[in-house]
Enzyme design. Sequence first.
Site, mmCIF file in Angstrom:
data_model
loop_
_atom_site.group_PDB
_atom_site.id
_atom_site.type_symbol
_atom_site.label_atom_id
_atom_site.label_comp_id
_atom_site.label_asym_id
_atom_site.label_seq_id
_atom_site.Cartn_x
_atom_site.Cartn_y
_atom_site.Cartn_z
ATOM 1 N N GLN A 264 0.825 -1.207 0.000
ATOM 2 C CA GLN A 264 0.000 0.000 0.000
ATOM 3 C C GLN A 264 0.855 1.250 0.000
ATOM 4 O O GLN A 264 0.516 2.244 -0.642
ATOM 5 C CB GLN A 264 -0.951 0.005 1.204
ATOM 6 N N HIS A 267 1.694 3.008 -3.306
ATOM 7 C CA HIS A 267 0.691 3.744 -4.085
ATOM 8 C C HIS A 267 1.022 5.227 -4.138
ATOM 9 O O HIS A 267 1.055 5.833 -5.204
ATOM 10 C CB HIS A 267 -0.704 3.553 -3.475
ATOM 11 N N GLU A 332 -9.275 0.339 5.398
ATOM 12 C CA GLU A 332 -9.689 -0.092 4.056
ATOM 13 C C GLU A 332 -9.380 -1.578 3.877
ATOM 14 O O GLU A 332 -10.242 -2.364 3.507
ATOM 15 C CB GLU A 332 -8.937 0.744 3.020
ATOM 16 N N HIS A 333 -8.131 -1.962 4.132
ATOM 17 C CA HIS A 333 -7.691 -3.359 4.040
ATOM 18 C C HIS A 333 -7.226 -3.819 5.411
ATOM 19 O O HIS A 333 -6.401 -3.148 6.042
ATOM 20 C CB HIS A 333 -6.513 -3.515 3.069
ATOM 21 N N ASP A 366 -6.504 -7.153 -4.578
ATOM 22 C CA ASP A 366 -6.457 -6.060 -5.551
ATOM 23 C C ASP A 366 -6.721 -6.541 -6.972
ATOM 24 O O ASP A 366 -7.171 -5.766 -7.815
ATOM 25 C CB ASP A 366 -5.089 -5.364 -5.518
ATOM 26 N N HIS A 425 -54.342 15.006 3.496
ATOM 27 C CA HIS A 425 -53.850 13.644 3.691
ATOM 28 C C HIS A 425 -54.926 12.803 4.377
ATOM 29 O O HIS A 425 -55.232 11.682 3.942
ATOM 30 C CB HIS A 425 -52.598 13.649 4.584
#
Length: 435
Positions: A264, A267, A332-333, A366, A425
């Site tokens: 990661q 990235h 996230e992971h 991934d 109504h």
Amino acid sequence: MTDVTIKRLNASQSDFDSALAKLLAWDDSVDHQVNESVRHILHEVKTRGDQAVLEFTEKFDRLAVGSVAELEMGKDRLQKSLDAIPQDQREALEKAAERIRDYHERQDQKSWQYQDRDGTILGQKVTPLDRAGLYVPGGKAAYPSSVLMNAIPAKVAGVSEVIMVVPTPDGVVNDMVLAAAAIAGVDRVFTVGGAQAVGALAYGTETIPSVDKIVGPGNIFVATAKREVFGVVGIDMIAGPSEILVISDGKTDPDWIAMDLFSQAEHDEQAQSILISPDSEFLDAVEASINKLLPTMERADIIRTSMADRAALIQVADLKEAADVSNRIAPEHLELSVEDPQAMLDDIRHAGAIFMGRYTAEALGDYCAGPNHVLPTSGTARFSSPLGVYDFQKRSSIIGFSADGADRMGRVASVLARGEGLTAHARSAEYRIKD
């Protein structure tokens, strides 16, 4: 090359809460100039259509053509790319697509109805979106895996038309991206990028049709444009930097863990890699592995910055406390690199994707595990989910009262409506009450 120093935290420290909050803090505020630029581009595309798209494509991608139609790639061109890529790449894409499709077919939701005791029909009609837009980064950051992960769930959901936009700076085309589009069943592809592509998908132009939802990753201009057009169209999410959190019992090879953290960190400099373990000696061993392996990495400079600025090694009392800390982070992971990951699963409440056991590298998720790699970041796993078939479907409530049902529930509605002072109504319901 000097060693990188990783932040150390201990859950038993009195200032752990504030230290953790500081570690997780990420400024997602958009630069004022970016905002202004994006709003200008979107306004131009909305009001001038194709002409604005052509001008921005020439300005930002250095690609000058006479019409937007020239920026469309037909299915024959996608097939040409599929035929052109090396056989091993084609087989890998096809195998990944098969697994992604198989997984997402299990998410497909069906319409349902039931009848209550007085004959009233109630239910839910599940309908796919008519048209979805898929943004795919171009140039250096070309991700064919993102094409599969975004397009396949849309097609499984039954979306009639998937429109893909991908920039091709200086006219450079990535054949793997186009091959992935062919495999995933993308219907139309336009070589347009940036905020102008998001605007075209949101508002429609003379050539590019408007869509119901825009999905897919992009740079700060793309993310800002998606935020701006939300409400006109749906979007998947506003994603922050990539994150990985590994919980280890200290018995996994430290080199494996170091490389998982790198997966990661490579990235971008803002990516975050965190290791939690009750074993302080194991944390030391992983830090040693990080510094041993870092010089061997192609993206060593990016990894070094990410690890120095945003990574952490966190010591906890036991795996139960590790799960508690993980839930606060809502990563996230999440890798559960432990002897019995199944035993930990009940304690995990917030995570985009959970990778079970020592052999389950996040990198497999991934590309080819099957579940979607579009995941909530920046703690949003507390309330949101991975991209899935359900993101390309909408639900309509079905209500069909019988005469008896209208009589029985009309009396309830009448009381509630008059209690709210809404006479029309009440009377609308009362007309259907039996004498």
